[in-house]
Design a protein around this motif. Structure first.
Motif, mmCIF file in Angstrom:
data_model
loop_
_atom_site.group_PDB
_atom_site.id
_atom_site.type_symbol
_atom_site.label_atom_id
_atom_site.label_comp_id
_atom_site.label_asym_id
_atom_site.label_seq_id
_atom_site.Cartn_x
_atom_site.Cartn_y
_atom_site.Cartn_z
ATOM 1 N N VAL A 119 0.842 -1.213 -0.163
ATOM 2 C CA VAL A 119 0.059 -0.066 -0.084
ATOM 3 C C VAL A 119 0.817 1.319 0.170
ATOM 4 N N GLY A 120 1.992 1.113 0.634
ATOM 5 C CA GLY A 120 2.911 2.422 0.812
ATOM 6 C C GLY A 120 3.285 2.715 -0.874
ATOM 7 N N GLU A 121 3.830 1.612 -1.636
ATOM 8 C CA GLU A 121 4.133 1.776 -2.909
ATOM 9 C C GLU A 121 3.071 2.496 -4.018
ATOM 10 N N TYR A 122 1.654 2.003 -3.665
ATOM 11 C CA TYR A 122 0.706 2.357 -4.361
ATOM 12 C C TYR A 122 0.592 3.971 -3.861
ATOM 13 N N LEU A 123 0.647 4.195 -2.557
ATOM 14 C CA LEU A 123 0.365 5.706 -1.871
ATOM 15 C C LEU A 123 1.336 6.463 -2.697
ATOM 16 N N ARG A 124 2.411 5.912 -2.721
ATOM 17 C CA ARG A 124 3.581 7.130 -3.415
ATOM 18 C C ARG A 124 3.335 7.188 -5.026
ATOM 19 N N GLY A 125 2.829 6.048 -5.532
ATOM 20 C CA GLY A 125 2.609 6.224 -6.895
ATOM 21 C C GLY A 125 1.483 7.374 -7.252
ATOM 22 N N GLN A 126 0.373 7.037 -6.494
ATOM 23 C CA GLN A 126 -0.842 7.975 -6.561
ATOM 24 C C GLN A 126 -0.560 9.515 -6.164
#
Ligand SMILES: Cc1ncc(COP(=O)(O)O)c(C=O)c1O
Length: 453
Positions: free
Chosen positions: A349-356
């Protein structure tokens, strides 16, 4: 004495890091309950807590199983003199030890500050007793921007001047070096060269102080409250080599990064670099109970063995260290953390958050840098991308206030370095899902729009 919930509360509470004059005349605002990633105030409004309390409620709020464990332990053995052995405390020490990649003994306290104080004392006494340089090894080197706690030793190790002004002089023997800070590094250097340069400056400091006077280097693998500063990959292994070369102990403060926050169980695992002493608190019992821990390698512990009556043992006691209720809750917290693979969720979810965040606000002129590991994340705010001048105070506070109004609690590196408190911190419970990550992104984007210009 009971008070009806509608009665106005007298406000005698002195809050940390708070300018109370700014609260004057404002209605008192209190939070009354929480569930998952959300806390709810007295009017029933819910807020997405992107700081997991204060980097600690890793398993999320409202876990009935933790309340049950606490209740059962309170009924069975609510407290024990810490010089004696409470069963859940011994069990929890073994559990922590088994998760680490080295053998050691676990000393419990009640907070991160105490865990670091203990580490500093252990390091100094170790050198005295192990004959590794004798009594003169007392200096502690830490890094600017790092926070290690509010007590006088941990504060002396802290590298944030706003936390110290007015409370100094602190105890002598504490020195600071600059940490790697890729976003503000010399642009002529590659990331690796920057890591090498920072490690080199640490070694030069040790040499110039006289390596025989230095007891330990203390650092967070990733500086958290100081603005989420992630080192280049070569940095921590080089620090380990340097400490070994000069007989200096390496203490990792994993008060924030321990137990899943960075997407692996411990922050240091990302760089396969082991410390001599490690400290934990915060997520250790997920904030459900106060607890801190200091783990020292077996060789260090062994230097504290001696004859009864001599002074080679650790002459310290923390009344609430190893509190049986806290360790029972800690044990259950770790079981949940492992069973639910919260480190894995933090990674995904951290990777997703940074991508978003990159997609939504990466191009915004006030966004200098988006960085993070797992669910330890930051957005550095600037006046403009070219100058990298930190965004003015009113801009940062305005953005955070706007998000709060919209039901999202954001953190920042407040009261750290004068003029450099411009980093938004996003460090939610490790159970965060993608939908809530989207809400965080929307709140930051709307907050940025609200301070346009
Ligand atoms: C990295 C680090 N070390 C130590 C501490 C001190 O912990 P405590 O507030 O539990 O004393 C903190 C608190 O924020 C921290 O972030």
């Amino acid at each position: 004495m009971s008070r009806s919930s509608s009665a106005p509360m007298p406000d005698q509470l002195w809050r940390p890091l708070t300018q109370h004059a700014a609260l004057k005349g404002k209605p008192s605002h209190s939070m009354v309950e929480a569930k998952g990633c959300y806390v709810t105030d007295q009017s029933g409004k819910s807020y997405l807590d992107t700081m997991a309390g204060l980097w600690c409620v890793n398993v999320g709020y409202g876990r009935q199983e933790l309340a049950d464990v606490a209740q059962a332990q309170m009924a069975r053995l609510p407290f024990l003199n810490p010089t004696m052995t409470a069963e859940p405390t011994a069990t929890f020490a073994n559990t922590i030890q088994d998760l680490l990649g080295f053998k050691g003994h676990v000393y419990f306290s009640a907070s991160g500050s105490e865990a670091n104080e203990t580490a500093i004392k252990i390091a100094r006494q170790y050198h005295l007793q192990a004959g590794a340089g004798g009594q003169s090894r007392f200096k502690i080197i830490s890094r600017y921007r790092a926070y290690h706690g509010h007590t006088m030793g941990a504060l002396a190790a802290t590298g944030q001047s706003e936390r110290k002004i007015g409370y100094e002089p602190g105890p002598p023997g504490f020195l600071h070096v600059m940490p790697p800070y890729p976003y503000r590094a010399n642009p002529k250097l590659s990331l690796e060269e920057h890591g090498e340069e920072c490690a080199h400056l640490l070694e030069e400091t040790i040499i110039h102080e006289g390596s025989g006077t230095v007891a330990a280097v203390i650092m967070e693998p990733i500086i958290s409250g100081g603005g989420v500063l992630i080192p280049p990959d070569n940095y921590l292994p080089r620090v380990r080599e340097i400490c070994d070369r000069h007989g200096v102990l390496l203490i990792f403060d994993e008060v924030v990064s321990g137990f899943g926050r960075t997407g692996s169980l411990f922050g240091h695992l990302h760089w396969k670099t082991l410390p001599d002493i490690i400290t934990f608190a915060k997520g250790l019992a997920s904030g459900y109970m106060p607890i801190g821990a200091t783990v020292a390698r077996e060789e260090i512990f062994n230097s504290f063995l001696g004859e009864p009556g001599d002074l080679s043992h650790l002459r310290q006691i923390n009344t609430f260290g190893g509190h049986p209720v806290a360790t029972a809750v800690g044990q259950k917290t770790l079981e949940i953390t492992l069973e639910e693979d919260l480190a894995g969720n933090a990674r995904d979810v951290g990777e997703y958050l940074r991508g978003q965040l990159e997609d939504a606000i990466g191009e915004h002129p006030h966004v200098g840098d988006i960085r993070g590991m797992g669910l330890l994340n930051a957005v550095e705010l600037v006046e403009d991308k070219a100058s990298k001048v930190p965004l003015r105070e009113a801009g940062v506070t305005g953005l955070i206030a706007h998000a709060f109004e919209g039901g999202v609690i954001l953190g920042r590196n407040g009261n750290t370095i004068p003029g450099r408190c411009n980093v938004l911190l996003i460090s939610p419970p490790l159970i965060l899902n993608r939908m809530d990550a989207d809400k965080i992104v929307a709140a930051v984007a709307a907050g940025l729009a609200s301070i346009a210009g």
